[in-house]
Structure formats: structure tokens, C-alpha cells
Design an enzyme around this catalytic site. Structure first.
Site, PDB file in Angstrom:
ATOM      1  CB  SER A 110      -0.903  30.366  -2.439  1.00  0.00           C
ATOM      2  OG  SER A 110      -1.173  29.379  -1.165  1.00  0.00           O
ATOM      3  CB  CYS A 163       4.614  35.666   0.406  1.00  0.00           C
ATOM      4  SG  CYS A 163       3.844  35.273   2.070  1.00  0.00           S
ATOM      5  CG  HIS A 169       5.230  40.264   1.628  1.00  0.00           C
ATOM      6  ND1 HIS A 169       4.394  40.202   0.360  1.00  0.00           N
ATOM      7  CD2 HIS A 169       4.790  39.418   2.585  1.00  0.00           C
ATOM      8  CE1 HIS A 169       3.496  39.371   0.545  1.00  0.00           C
ATOM      9  NE2 HIS A 169       3.384  38.601   1.780  1.00  0.00           N
ATOM     10  CD  GLU A 209       6.106  42.326  -1.936  1.00  0.00           C
ATOM     11  OE1 GLU A 209       4.981  41.828  -1.714  1.00  0.00           O
ATOM     12  OE2 GLU A 209       7.344  41.766  -1.950  1.00  0.00           O
TER      13      GLU A 209
END
Length: 204
Positions: free
Chosen positions: A49, A79, A172, A174
Site C-alpha cells: 500500500s 488488501c 485476494h 483474484e
């Protein structure tokens, strides 16, 4: 179908693009402010981040993104994306967008070696449980007014939530073969944020 930009500065953006394209969306990477003019919705992926926030500032994306978010752009943060969207971060300044009314704690489950997976009941997605992958994941510590909890771990920790057209997960989605969270986001983006009980996943 919506044109969905995926912030592609760092992190797992390719996996998000692949998942969205599987669902028939026009998905493409976003790295520059002018590319935001094409988007109907945006995904902010997991990653680091601090690095994503710094690169957003370097590439001139922070202010345009914040204005779009405040004007109602549908955004899905996973996230690190959640941290960037959070109005409060424990012991730190808010995320650079500060649009969703949650307080988060960074790296709350430990280091990379403490990553784990869990099967989560997610009522809005139906059955079966969603197999979630947690990697240096944050925790959602507090929920503000107007934020709906979508999933919790067995101990009660909130790991997915939404506020109108804003969707966040600490994990996550994905990194799985299950497209239901992305499909749910596309539904939210298409109907003004009123996904709720009207959502019907393509696969059960």
C-alpha cells in the site's frame, strides 16, 4: 458491459484484469490520469500500500482518483486497495482516497509467512463458501455508518464490506478461480450500488 480500469502501478493487477475479462467486462490497466477518463469502474489491487500510494502521487493519480471516488465512481479495493480507500488506518493518516467508512489495521495477521486461506460464508454470493487467500492482510477493525459487512472470519473479524458502490476485501479474490466477488462488483457498478439480494452469481 462496464469499462473497468485496474490500477496497474504495483501488485496483482494482471490477475484482476484476467478475472474481469472472463466475466465479459472491458478491463484494462490504468497508470496515467488521462486513462481515468475511460473508466466506468475501478479496481485497486493488492500489493504494497505504501508503494502504491507513493506511485499514485508521482503519476498524478491521487487527486483525480479522489475526486472520481467522491463523485460516485464504483471502486473495488482488495488488501492494499482497502487500505488506500479506508477513512481511518490505525495509528496512521487515512488512506490517500479515504472514501469508505472503515478503520483498518495494516499487516494485522503477521508477515508473509503467516499468510493463510479460509472458506468464508458470504451470504450475498450464495453457496458454496468463498475460498479466500490472505497475504499480509489488513483487518477491518471498525465499521462506520452506512457500511454493510459482507463476510467475517470464524472469530468475528470483518474481512469484506461494501458502502454503496464501494467494495472492499482484506483478501485476494483474484488469486482464486472463483469470479463471484468480481461479478458482484460489476453488478454494484451497473445498478447504482443496489446489488444486495438482486445479485445472482452465474455459478453456484
Amino acid at each position: 458491459m462496464k469499462r473497468v480500469g485496474v490500477l496497474a502501478l504495483q501488485g496483482a493487477f494482471i490477475e484482476h484484469i484476467d478475472m474481469l475479462r472472463r466475466l465479459g467486462a472491458e478491463a484494462f490497466p490504468v497508470r496515467l490520469p488521462q486513462e481515468l477518463q475511460r473508466v466506468d469502474a475501478l479496481v485497486i489491487p493488492g500489493g504494497e500500500s505504501t508503494s502504491i500510494s507513493r506511485l499514485m502521487e508521482i503519476y498524478g493519480l491521487t487527486e483525480p482518483l479522489k475526486k472520481l471516488a467522491e463523485s460516485g465512481l464504483p471502486i473495488f479495493g482488495t488488501c492494499a486497495g482497502l487500505i488506500i480507500m479506508a477513512k481511518q488506518i490505525e495509528g496512521q493518516s487515512p488512506g490517500p482516497l479515504a472514501v469508505i467508512g472503515v478503520e483498518v489495521k495494516r499487516n494485522a495477521f503477521g508477515r508473509q509467512v503467516d499468510s493463510f486461506e479460509a472458506n468464508l460464508p458470504v451470504p450475498v454470493l450464495g453457496k458454496p463458501d468463498f475460498h479466500a487467500v490472505f497475504i499480509r492482510a489488513p483487518k477491518i477493525e471498525r465499521i462506520g455508518e452506512g457500511v454493510e459487512v459482507l463476510a467475517r472470519l470464524d472469530g468475528g473479524t470483518v474481512v469484506a464490506a461494501r458502502q454503496e458502490k464501494l467494495l472492499v476485501t482484506t483478501f485476494h479474490p483474484e488469486l482464486t478461480d472463483d469470479p463471484r466477488f468480481h461479478e458482484y462488483f460489476l453488478t454494484l457498478a451497473s445498478n447504482g450500488g443496489h446489488g444486495g439480494s438482486s445479485f445472482r452469481p452465474r455459478r453456484s
